[in-house]
Design an enzyme around this catalytic site. Structure first.
Site, PDB file in Angstrom:
ATOM      1  N   GLY A   1       0.756  -1.152   0.200  1.00 31.08           N
ATOM      2  CA  GLY A   1      -0.037   0.095   0.041  1.00 31.08           C
ATOM      3  C   GLY A   1       0.817   1.459   0.115  1.00 31.08           C
ATOM      4  N   SER A   2       2.016   1.263  -0.470  1.00 31.58           N
ATOM      5  CA  SER A   2       2.810   2.378  -0.483  1.00 31.58           C
ATOM      6  C   SER A   2       2.109   3.369  -1.569  1.00 31.58           C
ATOM      7  CB  SER A   2       4.311   2.260  -0.799  1.00 31.58           C
ATOM      8  OG  SER A   2       4.333   2.022  -1.969  1.00 31.58           O
ATOM      9  N   ASN A   3       1.531   2.948  -2.595  1.00 33.85           N
ATOM     10  CA  ASN A   3       0.912   4.111  -3.367  1.00 33.85           C
ATOM     11  C   ASN A   3      -0.305   4.507  -2.874  1.00 33.85           C
ATOM     12  OD1 ASN A   3       2.292   4.398  -6.489  1.00 33.85           O
ATOM     13  ND2 ASN A   3       2.423   2.358  -5.984  1.00 33.85           N
TER      14      ASN A   3
ATOM     15  N   ARG B   1     -14.368 -16.223 -10.097  1.00 30.05           N
ATOM     16  CA  ARG B   1     -13.856 -14.823 -10.219  1.00 30.05           C
ATOM     17  C   ARG B   1     -15.123 -13.831 -10.327  1.00 30.05           C
ATOM     18  NH1 ARG B   1     -10.075 -12.705 -15.199  1.00 30.05           N
ATOM     19  NH2 ARG B   1     -11.883 -12.995 -16.571  1.00 30.05           N
TER      20      ARG B   1
ATOM     21  N   ILE C   1      -5.998 -10.111 -12.088  1.00 31.14           N
ATOM     22  CA  ILE C   1      -6.391  -9.890 -13.474  1.00 31.14           C
ATOM     23  C   ILE C   1      -8.046  -9.456 -13.416  1.00 31.14           C
ATOM     24  CG2 ILE C   1      -6.700 -10.328 -15.931  1.00 31.14           C
ATOM     25  CD1 ILE C   1      -3.841 -12.035 -15.569  1.00 31.14           C
ATOM     26  N   LEU C   2      -8.711  -8.399 -13.884  1.00 24.79           N
ATOM     27  CA  LEU C   2      -9.904  -8.155 -13.895  1.00 24.79           C
ATOM     28  C   LEU C   2     -10.644  -8.634 -15.199  1.00 24.79           C
ATOM     29  CD1 LEU C   2     -10.039  -4.747 -12.042  1.00 24.79           C
ATOM     30  CD2 LEU C   2     -10.757  -6.859 -11.041  1.00 24.79           C
TER      31      LEU C   2
ATOM     32  N   ASN D   1      -5.011   2.424 -13.319  1.00 26.30           N
ATOM     33  CA  ASN D   1      -3.827   1.386 -12.725  1.00 26.30           C
ATOM     34  C   ASN D   1      -2.549   2.053 -13.007  1.00 26.30           C
ATOM     35  OD1 ASN D   1      -2.987  -1.093 -11.690  1.00 26.30           O
ATOM     36  ND2 ASN D   1      -2.367  -1.725 -13.974  1.00 26.30           N
TER      37      ASN D   1
ATOM     38  N   HIS E   1       1.382   0.797 -13.393  1.00 23.43           N
ATOM     39  CA  HIS E   1       2.120  -0.527 -13.724  1.00 23.43           C
ATOM     40  C   HIS E   1       3.771  -0.138 -13.755  1.00 23.43           C
ATOM     41  CE1 HIS E   1       3.043  -4.186 -15.318  1.00 23.43           C
ATOM     42  NE2 HIS E   1       3.795  -3.806 -16.162  1.00 23.43           N
TER      43      HIS E   1
ATOM     44  N   SER F   1       4.159   3.363 -15.407  1.00 27.28           N
ATOM     45  CA  SER F   1       2.881   4.106 -16.301  1.00 27.28           C
ATOM     46  C   SER F   1       1.864   4.166 -15.631  1.00 27.28           C
ATOM     47  CB  SER F   1       2.827   3.250 -17.652  1.00 27.28           C
ATOM     48  OG  SER F   1       4.273   2.948 -18.125  1.00 27.28           O
TER      49      SER F   1
ATOM     50  N   THR G   1      -8.574  -0.965 -19.343  1.00 29.08           N
ATOM     51  CA  THR G   1      -9.651  -1.459 -20.256  1.00 29.08           C
ATOM     52  C   THR G   1      -9.545  -2.771 -19.952  1.00 29.08           C
ATOM     53  OG1 THR G   1      -7.942  -1.499 -22.172  1.00 29.08           O
ATOM     54  CG2 THR G   1      -9.292   0.252 -21.969  1.00 29.08           C
TER      55      THR G   1
ATOM     56  N   ASP H   1      -2.930  -4.742 -18.780  1.00 29.86           N
ATOM     57  CA  ASP H   1      -1.721  -3.641 -18.666  1.00 29.86           C
ATOM     58  C   ASP H   1      -1.849  -2.943 -19.899  1.00 29.86           C
ATOM     59  OD1 ASP H   1      -1.073  -4.222 -16.146  1.00 29.86           O
ATOM     60  OD2 ASP H   1       0.307  -5.648 -16.656  1.00 29.86           O
TER      61      ASP H   1
ATOM     62  N   GLN I   1       9.545   3.031  -7.941  1.00 29.40           N
ATOM     63  CA  GLN I   1       8.407   3.114  -6.593  1.00 29.40           C
ATOM     64  C   GLN I   1       8.548   4.661  -6.387  1.00 29.40           C
ATOM     65  OE1 GLN I   1       7.154   0.794  -3.527  1.00 29.40           O
ATOM     66  NE2 GLN I   1       5.988  -0.370  -5.286  1.00 29.40           N
TER      67      GLN I   1
HETATM   68  C1  GAR Z   1       3.573  -0.870  -7.257  1.00 33.83           C
HETATM   69  O1  GAR Z   1       4.930  -1.124  -7.978  1.00 33.83           O
HETATM   70  C2  GAR Z   1       2.780  -1.231  -8.481  1.00 33.83           C
HETATM   71  O2  GAR Z   1       3.453  -0.674  -9.801  1.00 33.83           O
HETATM   72  C3  GAR Z   1       2.739  -2.804  -8.877  1.00 33.83           C
HETATM   73  O3  GAR Z   1       2.677  -3.293  -7.479  1.00 33.83           O
HETATM   74  C4  GAR Z   1       3.308  -2.358  -6.502  1.00 33.83           C
HETATM   75  C5  GAR Z   1       2.625  -2.160  -5.477  1.00 33.83           C
HETATM   76  O4  GAR Z   1       3.302  -1.663  -4.508  1.00 33.83           O
HETATM   77  N1  GAR Z   1       1.571  -3.045  -9.619  1.00 33.83           N
HETATM   78  C6  GAR Z   1       1.797  -4.046 -10.524  1.00 33.83           C
HETATM   79  O5  GAR Z   1       2.623  -4.663 -10.716  1.00 33.83           O
HETATM   80  C7  GAR Z   1       0.388  -4.245 -11.314  1.00 33.83           C
HETATM   81  N2  GAR Z   1       0.503  -4.771 -12.566  1.00 33.83           N
HETATM   82  P1  GAR Z   1       2.414  -0.751  -3.220  1.00 33.83           P
HETATM   83  O6  GAR Z   1       1.472  -1.810  -2.664  1.00 33.83           O
HETATM   84  O7  GAR Z   1       3.677  -0.495  -2.299  1.00 33.83           O
HETATM   85  O8  GAR Z   1       1.846   0.516  -3.827  1.00 33.83           O
END
Ligand code: GAR
Length: 222
Positions: free
Chosen positions: A17-19, A70, A97-98, A112, A114, A141, A146, A150, A176
């Protein structure tokens, strides 16, 4: 109805959850006109749940493992998003994957992030693969979601130079750092009505974007 004009966000996580925390900080500081109305984790043990609680955010766990299919999982996820009142779904380290149906339901209202310079390196282990491929540049990115993995239209990318002595861990840390800058920025643009998706075309300040925007290092305002 709440009279709060800030854009309500549902942030969906699988990991630490850092983002989500970076987005929460951008909201709390007033840097972007948005607010997180719900954090949704798809795993009971996701590290980001405790982070969200510490930040005073409302958390729901919609654990994939608790559902037989799912479809049933996605129905519960959509019900939780809709009940939260969110107007933008923010996938932040969501590793599932949704289905195309789910993506269509939130067309233009789901983002999203990536950890690669899409269309390069979709899927997992992007940092390892960028190093193995001998890339001189890597990055992250932010894209609209959609139906395809990705592959939705990319809005903003941050480039990171690959160093000779990089490991997947060191490269991932620098990517990150950039993610935490570009994701709030894009959300802020949507909140300010500068960015929208119409018929799979991204419009920024009413002009169609033919190529992704590139984040300028050191630029701090969204
Ligand atoms: C992030 O680096 C994000 O880009 C990646 O997961 C990490 C989650 O970090 N997402 C993917 O790979 C999606 N395809 P976080 O939980 O610390 O935000």
């Amino acid at each position: 109805m709440s009279g709060d004009p800030r854009l309500p966000l549902a942030v969906v996580i699988s990991g630490r959850g850092s983002n989500m925390a970076a987005i929460a900080q951008a909201c709390a500081s007033g840097r972007i006109a948005a607010r997180i109305v719900r954090v949704i984790a798809d795993r009971h043990g996701a590290g980001g749940i405790a982070v969200a609680h510490r930040l005073g955010l409302e958390v729901s766990v919609v654990a994939h493992a608790d559902f037989a299919s799912r479809e049933a999982f996605e129905d519960a996820l959509a019900a939780t998003i809709d009940e939260s009142g969110a107007r933008l779904v923010v996938l932040a380290g969501f590793l599932r994957i949704l289905s195309p149906q789910f993506a269509r339901r939130y067309a233009g209202a789901m983002l999203n992030i990536h950890p690669a310079l899409l269309p390069k390196f979709t899927g997992l282990h992007t940092h390892e693969r960028a190093l193995e491929a001998g890339e001189s540049e890597h990055g992250a990115s932010v894209h609209f979601v959609t139906g395809a993995l990705d592959a939705g239209p990319v809005v903003l990318q941050a480039h990171v130079a690959v160093r000779q002595d990089d490991t997947a861990a060191s490269l991932s840390a620098r990517v990150q750092h950039e993610e935490h800058i570009i994701y709030p920025k894009v959300i802020g643009w949507i909140a300010a009505k500068r960015l929208r998706l119409v018929n799979d075309v991204v419009y920024f300040d009413d002009r169609p974007l033919s190529l992704p925007l590139i984040d300028a290092p050191g630029e701090s305002s969204p």
